[in-house]
Enzyme design. Structure first.
Site, PDB file in Angstrom:
ATOM      1  N   ASP A 171       0.907  -1.134   0.000  1.00  0.00           N
ATOM      2  CA  ASP A 171       0.000   0.000   0.000  1.00  0.00           C
ATOM      3  C   ASP A 171       0.951   1.188   0.000  1.00  0.00           C
ATOM      4  O   ASP A 171       1.600   1.465   1.014  1.00  0.00           O
ATOM      5  CB  ASP A 171      -0.884   0.017   1.260  1.00  0.00           C
ATOM      6  N   HIS A 172       1.066   1.850  -1.142  1.00  0.00           N
ATOM      7  CA  HIS A 172       2.185   2.801  -1.250  1.00  0.00           C
ATOM      8  C   HIS A 172       2.054   3.966  -0.265  1.00  0.00           C
ATOM      9  O   HIS A 172       3.024   4.650   0.001  1.00  0.00           O
ATOM     10  CB  HIS A 172       2.375   3.278  -2.696  1.00  0.00           C
ATOM     11  N   HIS A 234      -5.718   2.789   1.022  1.00  0.00           N
ATOM     12  CA  HIS A 234      -4.956   3.911   1.586  1.00  0.00           C
ATOM     13  C   HIS A 234      -5.674   4.562   2.775  1.00  0.00           C
ATOM     14  O   HIS A 234      -5.078   4.836   3.809  1.00  0.00           O
ATOM     15  CB  HIS A 234      -4.713   4.981   0.518  1.00  0.00           C
TER      16      HIS A 234
HETATM   17  C1  BG6 Z   1      -3.645   4.798  -6.345  1.00  0.00           C
HETATM   18  C2  BG6 Z   1      -4.998   4.916  -6.983  1.00  0.00           C
HETATM   19  O1  BG6 Z   1      -3.606   3.692  -5.488  1.00  0.00           O
HETATM   20  O2  BG6 Z   1      -3.368   5.974  -5.602  1.00  0.00           O
HETATM   21  C3  BG6 Z   1      -5.069   6.155  -7.860  1.00  0.00           C
HETATM   22  O3  BG6 Z   1      -5.246   3.755  -7.764  1.00  0.00           O
HETATM   23  C4  BG6 Z   1      -4.658   7.381  -7.088  1.00  0.00           C
HETATM   24  O4  BG6 Z   1      -6.387   6.315  -8.402  1.00  0.00           O
HETATM   25  C5  BG6 Z   1      -3.336   7.157  -6.377  1.00  0.00           C
HETATM   26  O5  BG6 Z   1      -4.567   8.458  -8.006  1.00  0.00           O
HETATM   27  C6  BG6 Z   1      -3.013   8.305  -5.464  1.00  0.00           C
HETATM   28  O6  BG6 Z   1      -1.707   8.179  -4.983  1.00  0.00           O
HETATM   29  P1  BG6 Z   1      -0.900   9.446  -4.505  1.00  0.00           P
HETATM   30  O7  BG6 Z   1       0.371   8.884  -3.974  1.00  0.00           O
HETATM   31  O8  BG6 Z   1      -0.712  10.309  -5.725  1.00  0.00           O
HETATM   32  O9  BG6 Z   1      -1.743  10.128  -3.479  1.00  0.00           O
END
Ligand code: BG6
Length: 480
Positions: A171-172, A234
């Site tokens: 989960d980045h 997230h």
């Molecule tokens: C991803 C989603 O997991 O996270 C995207 O699939 C979203 O739709 C993105 O834009 C958002 O990541 P960050 O790091 O730009 O907030």
């Protein structure tokens, strides 16, 4: 057994994530001397390319996506790369992949950044080629299924080949420095923990707002929608970090044990506590943008916005609403957590005490990385009519506090942890499944209540019903 992998195998090596995040992250780690000299990175995907062509492809991606000052190790990094074309859906080809990877005892980290439909055939191929042994670990990029049943099927398939301590679910958001800082804020300071509970906290807001629309991910997004794309993973991870009990140590078992308790304690959401929306044509930053249905070129009932009032059923949080809100094509890109404290129990300032606003802690995750605590202060003056109070912010801008350190891409941390075998910032099976169970119940409730997304103008903060959802309970979304 912990080991540092000497081979990293990237599935989906020509994909968007590899170009924007994975290759730049690896190159940046190399620039900082964080990759072992012996680490070799093998990319694989369907496209037919040789090693040199893949290096040229990677160089082009790095030129586009990695700031120049972090490309210092390019000449060391590119020779680490090689490439093996593979049709992941058939078993043929995995033997060649194994040959390309060379000696398995060197320790292998695999990163699957492919469509989830490829997970199962890929695992079968890896297994057949002997690439799932004790010295192999695997990282899985989202989406891990589209509901609890499909997520369990993926987890079963991966679990049949890899033990849980070798499965790294990404989960980045957990790779973001500011998200990890939440743990430091809560558990490295004495200030907050004693008041971090229903007695002192009125409610919590978590917003993940994006200005982007579909970004060419039409098929995926229309199947997923905001609830599954952002809340299931997230936002629930953010909620879990805010709400969890203090873990006994900062390690994979202790942290994840506490998070999963929160995820399992999430209250079911009632129909009146959720609003969904879908953007229509509007403008963002002065630029006209089309509506979702126009981008999609057909009508759709997928939500691009969701706001809901959640709760955690336990001693610490009983009665404290957690308002969650996320959407595409909102006026600004911002991720933040707002902890709204309760009012003081009694004012010594008489009528003027009414001016005492309850304290509020705003944790900016992106793009601004800051922590702002609103405090009441006395307005300077002789106070002949009594003390006047005013809110003043106590502001900690993280980049200013740590000048000289550069911002890392979330994947730098996650890829390094994958290579080195630290699971603390990866999601455990029981967490993912608790997340899905809660999301599935919301979706089932939508179906029963025949809830349809309400239109909102691109560039606005979502449907007005989302504002009403909070205001009904005397709460305003924090939109400053
Ligand atoms: C991803 C989603 O997991 O996270 C995207 O699939 C979203 O739709 C993105 O834009 C958002 O990541 P960050 O790091 O730009 O907030």
């Amino acid at each position: 057994m912990p080991f540092t992998a000497e081979r990293l195998l990237l599935f989906g090596a020509t994909g968007d994530l590899a170009q924007r995040m994975l290759l730049p992250s690896l190159c940046a780690l190399d620039a900082d001397g964080l990759l072992a000299p012996e680490l070799r990175i093998v990319g694989t995907a369907r496209s037919v390319m040789d090693d040199e062509e893949f290096r040229a492809f990677a160089r082009a991606a790095l030129d586009r996506h990695l700031p120049e000052d972090r490309r210092g190790a390019l000449d060391r990094f590119l020779p680490r790369l090689s490439y093996q074309p593979l049709d992941a859906t058939t078993l043929e080809g995995y033997a060649d992949l194994a040959t390309k990877l060379g000696t398995p005892q060197a320790g292998l980290a695999i990163f699957l950044s492919t469509a989830p439909s490829l997970f199962e055939p890929t695992i079968a191929g890896l297994q057949q080629a002997g690439l799932t042994g004790d010295r192999v670990r695997i990282g899985l990029e989202k989406p891990l299924g589209s509901d609890l049943a499909s997520s369990c099927a993926i987890n079963d398939a991966v679990g049949a080949a890899f033990s849980e301590d070798r499965i790294f679910r990404i989960d980045h958001y957990l790779g973001k420095e500011t998200v990890q800082n939440l743990l430091a804020l809560r558990f490295a300071n004495i200030l907050f923990e004693p008041i971090w509970n229903a007695r002192h906290i009125d409610h919590v807001q978590i917003t993940v707002a994006e200005t982007v629309g579909l970004e060419g991910r039409v098929a995926f997004y229309d199947e997923a929608g905001a609830l599954r794309d952002m809340v299931q993973n997230h936002m629930l991870q953010l909620l879990a970090l805010v709400a969890m009990e203090p873990p006994t140590s900062f390690d994979a078992t202790a942290v994840r044990d506490e998070k999963v308790k929160v995820l399992r304690a999430l209250r079911p959401v009632r129909a009146e506590d959720v609003v969904t929306g879908q953007y229509r044509a509007g403008a963002i930053g002065g630029q006209a943008v089309p509506g979702y249905d126009e981008e999609l070129a057909r009508p759709s009932s997928t939500e691009t916005f969701v706001a809901l009032r959640a709760g955690v059923a336990n001693w610490r949080w009983n009665g404290v609403p957690f308002y969650l809100r996320t959407g595409k094509r909102l006026p600004e890109r911002v991720t933040e957590i707002v902890v709204q404290f309760r009012a003081i129990p009694y004012s010594i300032f008489g009528d003027r005490g009414a001016q005492a606003q309850p304290n509020r802690l705003v944790i900016g995750i992106q793009p601004e990385e800051n922590i702002r605590l609103s405090l009441m202060a006395k307005q300077p003056g002789l106070d002949r009519d009594g003390i006047r109070l005013r809110t003043v912010p106590l502001d900690i801008a993280i980049p200013d506090a740590f000048t000289g350190t550069h911002r890392r891409i979330a994947y730098e941390r996650l890829l390094l942890d994958l290579v080195e075998g630290d699971q603390t910032l990866f999601v455990r099976r029981d967490e993912v499944e608790a997340q899905w169970a809660w999301i599935d119940a919301i979706r089932a409730m939508w179906t029963d209540a025949q809830l349809a997304p309400r239109p909102y103008t691109a560039g606005s903060w979502g449907p007005s019903a989302a504002i009403a959802l909070a205001e009904r309970h005397g709460v305003s979304w924090h939109d400053e």
